[in-house]
Scaffold this motif. Structure first.
Motif, short mmCIF file in Angstrom:
data_model
loop_
_atom_site.label_atom_id
_atom_site.label_comp_id
_atom_site.label_asym_id
_atom_site.label_seq_id
_atom_site.Cartn_x
_atom_site.Cartn_y
_atom_site.Cartn_z
N ALA A 2 -10.14 -0.06 -12.84
CA ALA A 2 -9.58 -0.64 -11.23
C ALA A 2 -8.50 -0.02 -11.82
CB ALA A 2 -9.83 -2.32 -11.51
N GLY A 3 -7.66 -0.50 -11.72
CA GLY A 3 -5.92 0.62 -11.86
C GLY A 3 -6.62 1.76 -11.94
N GLY A 4 -6.76 2.66 -13.00
CA GLY A 4 -7.10 4.01 -13.06
C GLY A 4 -7.82 4.98 -11.44
N CYS A 5 -8.53 4.13 -11.12
CA CYS A 5 -9.28 4.46 -9.51
C CYS A 5 -8.50 4.25 -8.48
CB CYS A 5 -10.41 4.07 -9.54
SG CYS A 5 -11.83 4.55 -10.69
N LEU A 6 -7.49 3.00 -8.86
CA LEU A 6 -6.93 2.60 -7.45
C LEU A 6 -5.22 3.24 -8.02
CD1 LEU A 6 -8.51 -0.48 -6.95
CD2 LEU A 6 -8.69 2.06 -5.46
N PHE A 7 -4.56 4.17 -8.84
CA PHE A 7 -3.38 3.87 -9.31
C PHE A 7 -3.09 4.07 -8.60
CE2 PHE A 7 -0.05 7.03 -11.42
CZ PHE A 7 0.26 6.02 -12.86
N SER A 8 -2.71 4.69 -6.90
CA SER A 8 -1.99 4.57 -6.12
C SER A 8 -1.08 3.34 -5.96
CB SER A 8 -2.55 5.57 -5.53
OG SER A 8 -2.57 6.60 -4.75
N VAL A 9 -1.67 2.77 -6.52
CA VAL A 9 -1.57 0.79 -5.81
C VAL A 9 0.19 0.84 -6.10
CG1 VAL A 9 -1.44 -1.08 -6.27
CG2 VAL A 9 -3.29 0.01 -4.75
N LEU A 10 0.45 2.24 -7.72
CA LEU A 10 1.98 1.57 -8.87
C LEU A 10 2.41 2.20 -7.76
CD1 LEU A 10 3.01 1.39 -11.75
CD2 LEU A 10 2.24 4.02 -11.36
N PHE A 11 2.78 3.02 -6.86
CA PHE A 11 3.93 3.55 -6.30
C PHE A 11 4.29 2.44 -5.17
CE2 PHE A 11 1.28 7.16 -7.88
CZ PHE A 11 2.00 7.85 -8.50
N TYR A 12 3.69 2.23 -4.57
CA TYR A 12 3.97 1.21 -3.76
C TYR A 12 4.95 -0.30 -3.97
CZ TYR A 12 2.03 4.53 -0.41
OH TYR A 12 1.53 5.22 0.31
N ALA A 13 4.49 -0.26 -5.68
CA ALA A 13 5.04 -2.01 -6.43
C ALA A 13 5.47 -1.95 -5.61
CB ALA A 13 4.73 -1.86 -7.90
N PRO A 14 6.93 -1.12 -6.24
CA PRO A 14 8.42 -1.70 -5.24
C PRO A 14 8.27 -2.26 -4.52
CG PRO A 14 9.10 0.57 -6.94
CD PRO A 14 7.15 0.31 -6.28
N LEU A 15 7.24 -1.94 -3.54
CA LEU A 15 7.54 -2.95 -2.00
C LEU A 15 6.80 -3.90 -1.94
CD1 LEU A 15 8.35 0.47 0.27
CD2 LEU A 15 9.93 -0.83 -1.55
N VAL A 16 6.40 -4.41 -2.70
CA VAL A 16 5.48 -5.24 -2.79
C VAL A 16 6.20 -6.34 -2.44
CG1 VAL A 16 3.29 -6.71 -4.21
CG2 VAL A 16 3.61 -4.12 -3.61
N ARG A 17 5.72 -7.82 -1.52
CA ARG A 17 6.75 -9.08 -2.09
C ARG A 17 5.67 -9.90 -2.21
NH1 ARG A 17 8.70 -6.81 2.81
NH2 ARG A 17 7.27 -7.63 3.83
N LEU A 18 5.94 -10.78 -2.83
CA LEU A 18 5.57 -11.85 -3.28
C LEU A 18 4.88 -13.38 -2.03
CD1 LEU A 18 5.78 -13.55 -6.74
CD2 LEU A 18 4.31 -12.68 -6.43
N LEU A 135 -2.52 -4.31 0.40
CA LEU A 135 -1.52 -4.37 0.38
C LEU A 135 -0.63 -3.78 1.45
CD1 LEU A 135 0.32 -3.01 -2.09
CD2 LEU A 135 -0.61 -0.39 -1.90
N ILE A 136 -1.41 -3.65 2.73
CA ILE A 136 -0.51 -3.42 3.51
C ILE A 136 0.72 -4.03 4.19
CG2 ILE A 136 -0.60 -2.56 6.47
CD1 ILE A 136 -2.45 -0.35 5.82
N ARG A 137 -0.49 -5.60 3.65
CA ARG A 137 -0.24 -7.02 4.20
C ARG A 137 0.95 -7.76 3.70
NH1 ARG A 137 -4.75 -11.80 4.20
NH2 ARG A 137 -5.53 -10.72 7.09
N ARG A 138 1.16 -6.54 2.76
CA ARG A 138 2.45 -7.06 1.54
C ARG A 138 3.56 -6.55 1.72
NH1 ARG A 138 2.39 -12.39 0.16
NH2 ARG A 138 -0.24 -12.72 0.42
N LEU A 139 3.47 -5.79 2.96
CA LEU A 139 5.20 -3.87 3.12
C LEU A 139 4.95 -3.61 4.72
CD1 LEU A 139 3.12 -0.91 0.50
CD2 LEU A 139 4.94 -3.23 0.14
N ARG A 140 4.24 -4.21 5.14
CA ARG A 140 4.39 -4.87 6.10
C ARG A 140 6.04 -4.49 7.18
NH1 ARG A 140 0.01 -5.94 10.75
NH2 ARG A 140 -1.37 -3.70 9.91
N LEU A 141 6.44 -3.94 7.73
CA LEU A 141 7.42 -4.50 8.14
C LEU A 141 7.39 -5.79 9.51
CD1 LEU A 141 9.34 -0.77 8.25
CD2 LEU A 141 9.30 -2.30 7.05
N SER A 142 8.80 -5.87 9.88
CA SER A 142 8.94 -6.42 10.94
C SER A 142 8.12 -6.18 12.68
CB SER A 142 9.91 -7.86 11.56
OG SER A 142 10.79 -6.36 11.87
N ALA A 143 8.05 -7.23 13.29
CA ALA A 143 7.10 -6.34 14.92
C ALA A 143 8.58 -5.73 15.87
CB ALA A 143 6.75 -7.76 15.17
#
Length: 294
Positions: A2-18, A135-143
């Motif tokens: 799962a992680g290897g096939c969706l490896f691109s998620v790694l590059f957005y990890a620094p911008l993810v918010r809990l 992922l977009i839900r955790r990365l999207r900027l404010s309106a």
């Protein structure tokens, strides 16, 4: 996988918010949208550090080479992060769409990892749309800002995808090149030319006089030639023949990324070839063995 096939998620990890980005639309940090949540990075790094020696020393059934263990630990860390992303979204939002996305991710994962006859990359890919939405839900900027994730993060993701594609192409093209060379070499042989294996190699070999070998009723006679691609399916390293007159091995160099090679544990199309969907590193050559039956 799962992680290897969706490896691109790694590059957005620094911008993810809990915290759900929609609920933080008015906060200053959300205005910039680029303030990393270091808790995620610390947890991910700690998990990665824990998994590397676990894989390297055989804690996960089989000891792996250090390079394979590092990549495997990274893939598992990403996979756990993806599942956690879906779970956190359900807990925080408590909405029907979150439940749908969670079932989408976990349902695909359970089917691909447990219910399917083999673990293969293509069975994990249906979860990609749901993961992107989460992922977009955790990365999207404010309106008020009105923008989305930094576009440049797509570049390293595209680079990794391109490397994997080149490696897979190189591997597949090796079968075509080898079959073409065998045709030039043995096309004037009066004896039968047999081969083992399937996939693209079988397709190219059957375009000329070569015949697939039946392992139970092989029909080999003195003077026949048998060609065996080692990194293939349904092959034997030694033919079921009384005597071998000669033995020759041809090697074809590969790209530094591969999707199918049991020597390094890469099995993109089936986990029977290895625990990783792909691998970047020192990739062994493809071996083709030629037997002359005596």
């Amino acid at each position: 996988f799962a992680g290897g096939c969706l490896f691109s998620v790694l590059f957005y990890a620094p911008l993810v918010r809990l915290q759900d980005s929609f609920r933080q639309a008015e906060s200053p940090a959300t205005e910039s949208g680029r303030t990393p949540d270091f808790r995620i990075l610390v947890i991910g790094f700690a998990l990665f550090v824990f998994l590397v020696p676990l894989f390297y020393f055989g804690g996960a059934r089989t000891a792996l080479p250090l390079g394979t263990a590092i990549e495997g630990a990274l893939f598992v860390t990403i996979g756990i992060g993806i599942l956690a992303l879906a779970l956190v979204d359900i807990v925080q939002r408590k909405a029907a769409d979150s439940l749908l996305l969670g079932l989408w991710v976990f349902g695909t994962f359970v089917f691909a990892a447990v219910m399917n006859w083999t673990i293969t990359s293509r069975t994990f890919l249906p979860m990609a749309p749901a993961v992107v939405i989460l992922l977009i839900r955790r990365l999207r900027l404010s309106a008020a800002n009105g923008s989305f994730m930094p576009w440049w993060l797509i570049l390293p993701a595209a680079l990794v995808s391109l490397l994997i594609t080149i490696g897979d192409y190189k591997l597949a093209n090796t079968a075509r090149i080898a079959a073409s060379q065998f045709r030039q070499r043995f096309r004037n042989e009066s004896e039968s030319i047999w081969f083992e294996g399937h996939w693209g190699f079988q397709y190219y070999m059957q375009q000329w006089s070569a015949k697939p070998l039946d392992l139970e009723e092989h029909g080999l006679v003195p003077g026949d030639v048998l060609i065996v691609p080692i990194n293939n399916t349904n092959v034997t390293r030694k033919p079921a023949a009384p005597t071998i007159a000669s033995f020759e091995q041809l090697n074809y160099a590969q790209f530094f990324a591969t999707t199918t090679n049991p020597e390094v544990g890469a099995g993109f199309y089936s986990s029977k070839w290895g625990p990783l969907p792909w691998l970047v590193g020192s990739v062994p050559s493809e071996h083709y063995v030629i037997f002359r039956i005596k």
